[in-house]
Design an enzyme around this catalytic site. Structure first.
Site, short mmCIF file in Angstrom:
data_model
loop_
_atom_site.label_atom_id
_atom_site.label_comp_id
_atom_site.label_asym_id
_atom_site.label_seq_id
_atom_site.Cartn_x
_atom_site.Cartn_y
_atom_site.Cartn_z
N HIS A 539 0.81 -1.21 0.00
CA HIS A 539 0.00 0.00 0.00
C HIS A 539 0.85 1.27 0.00
CE1 HIS A 539 -3.66 2.02 -0.04
NE2 HIS A 539 -4.21 1.68 1.12
N ASP A 543 -2.58 1.63 -4.56
CA ASP A 543 -3.84 1.90 -3.88
C ASP A 543 -4.90 0.89 -4.31
OD1 ASP A 543 -2.80 4.13 -2.52
OD2 ASP A 543 -3.12 5.38 -4.30
#
Length: 567
Positions: A539, A543
């Site tokens: 992350h 995304d």
């Protein structure tokens, strides 16, 4: 074609013969440079012998279970003339080069050159001077080894060819015998350290040098702490009388010289050996099996008064005593020491979770047409290509299609920079029995069709399970596919394989009733082959929107396979 002789390697200064435990290749089979060719045993060590050249095993001259002198020819390889010249001359193959040259070949103050495959550590042998022990070379392409454990500590006495340490490479785990008798002066590397071949790893004081060694203050205490000849351990009654152990018992089970040596030293009878469950090839009892038996024996009260005297004895004089284990009184707790593979996996997985911010997204895919394609092609594919047509090449091919549209997924993070890789080197997770896994890499997977990917995946998986992978085949991956469905899982949340930023996990394919949108008649319910797939991603740079887009493209690629697709 040129022929190369394979000889019985010398595994220590005082070792003059070895026993062929098992041949890992049969005549007519191809063998790669440094691929394990056979397993041999001496009274000091059992180890695999790597092939001195690439070629074909032409002839086996010594049968399994036979004992022959060091440097005896045990097999012959056939290789092309160019390979024969570059790899090893037939009269002196690397396997035979393990015996070190006289000390005059190297200056007294420097370590001699590292031995070739199968050899023990080489050291300068001038009497009365410190001896440098170096990291041995266990194969032509192996450049380093990892110290698993030291069997001796500074100040300990050591005999010629007594085990000094245990090392590991990607090819073999083996014990290294001492090249000289004396006192261990210094250990130059800690356990777990990886050291280049030929680099000094320990210093032993020999002869007069032992009296003036840097660790001399500790030396006088060594005999009291570790006597060269420990008191004999009586055999527990009820299992027969310990004595010389034959190579084969009456049921045909084979015992290696190392196992026989330990058994005789520890007072283990043949009857007791026969009760040990062997974990080696064809159920053969290995050193690890015997050491486990000895540890259990030392903590279990014997049924007669004679046994308690034997219980405190250390398993062998050449290895440190195991740490005490605290168990419950009812014996319902078992303590299992992690093997090296499990320790490496534990370290790698923990480091990955600490490095990347893990997030996992899921998608559901209708793979009915893919199943029909595989069913219609698998028989002909096997006959034509010589390998099974599994789902793995389709999963990898579809992943590459999605990676081309999402290049960040094929990247890595270096401090505050994103490194995007233009080539697709896809790792495929391979389970090793039920004990661990490795991730070999299909190089330039984006340039291969389904047939090419099938060949690459089958080859890597087979060699991973037989421990024949080269170190470079486990490195350099840019993205990983782990087929958890092949193990029966419907989905999983895999951990990212660092320094990659994503890993894909297709689940099991199952038939389920689903709603199908038909433009002519509306919604209908049909039986379809469905599959869940998960994507774990970093992350820090990826995304949820990009992950969802990647999975959508992956779904389109998999659902695009249908009968008639050119493999």
């Amino acid at each position: 074609m040129a022929k190369i002789d394979v000889t019985m390697p010398k595994m220590g200064e005082s070792i003059t013969e070895g026993t062929v435990i098992v041949w890992l290749k049969k005549p007519g089979e191809a063998v790669e440079l440094d691929e394990p060719l056979l397993e041999i045993g001496t009274d000091k060590v059992d180890t695999e012998v790597p092939s001195p050249a690439a070629g074909v095993l032409a002839e086996i001259l010594v049968e399994e279970g036979e004992t022959v002198e060091v440097n005896s020819v045990i097999a012959r390889l056939e290789t092309d003339a160019e390979a024969a010249v570059s790899d090893a001359p037939s009269e002196a193959p690397p396997a035979a080069a393990a015996e070190p040259e006289p000390a005059a070949a190297a200056p007294a103050a420097e370590p001699a050159a590292a031995p070739s495959s199968g050899g023990a550590a080489v050291a300068t042998m001038a009497a009365g001077e410190p001896v440098q022990v170096v990291m041995p070379k266990m194969g032509e392409s192996i450049m380093e080894g990892t110290i698993i454990t030291w069997a001796k500590q500074p100040g300990d006495s050591i005999e010629l060819d007594e085990t000094l340490l245990e090392i590991a490479t990607d090819k073999v785990d083996t014990e290294v015998p001492s090249p000289a008798a004396g006192v261990v002066v210094q250990l130059l590397h800690e356990e777990g350290a990886t050291v280049e071949v030929g680099a000094p790893i320990a210093i032993i004081a020999t002869g007069d040098g032992a009296a003036v060694a840097p660790a001399a203050p500790q030396a006088p205490a060594a005999p009291a702490q570790a006597p060269a000849t420990p008191a004999p351990t009586p055999a527990p009654s009820g299992d027969g009388t310990a004595g010389p152990i034959p190579r084969h018992d009456d049921e045909g089970s084979f015992y290696t010289p190392l196992v026989r040596s330990i058994a005789e030293k520890e007072g283990v009878s043949l009857a007791q050996l026969k009760t040990i469950q062997g974990s080696g090839r064809d159920g053969r009892v290995t050193k690890a099996d015997l050491m486990g038996y000895l540890r259990n024996r030392s903590t279990t009260p014997a049924p007669t008064p004679a046994a308690p005297a034997a219980a405190p004895a250390a398993p062998t004089p050449s290895r440190p005593a195991p740490a005490p284990v605290v168990a419950t009184g009812d014996g319902r707790v078992e303590i299992i020491k992690m093997d090296r593979m499990r320790q490496i996996i534990a370290d790698h997985m923990t480091r990955s979770k600490a490095t990347s911010a893990h997030v996992t997204s899921f998608a559901e895919i209708d793979v009915t047409n893919l199943v029909r394609l595989r069913e219609s092609e698998k028989a002909g594919f096997m006959q034509r290509e010589g390998v099974k047509l599994t789902y793995t090449p389709f999963f990898v091919h579809a992943a590459i299609d999605a990676l081309k549209d999402h290049p960040l997924m094929n990247g890595s993070v270096q401090e505050k920079e994103i490194v995007v890789k233009k080539d697709f080197h896809i790792g495929i997770a391979v389970a090793i029995a039920k004990t661990g896994l490795v991730v070999p890499v299909i190089r330039y997977a984006g340039q291969k069709n389904i047939a090419g990917l099938a060949h690459a995946a089958a080859d890597l998986a087979a060699r991973a399970r037989s421990k024949q992978l080269q170190p470079e085949e486990l490195q350099g991956g840019t993205f990983t596919v782990t087929n958890v469905g092949s193990l029966g899982s419907i989905m999983g949340t895999p951990i990212i394989n660092q320094p990659q930023v994503a890993i894909l996990a297709p689940g099991a394919i199952t038939k389920r009733p689903v709603v199908i949108e038909d433009p002519n008649i509306g919604d209908v319910i049909g039986i379809r082959h469905m599959m869940y797939v998960s994507l774990s991603y970093d992350h820090r740079i990826i995304d949820g929107a990009m992950a969802a887009s990647f999975l959508q493209r992956y779904r389109e690629a998999l659902e695009g396979f249908s009968p008639g697709y050119e493999l």
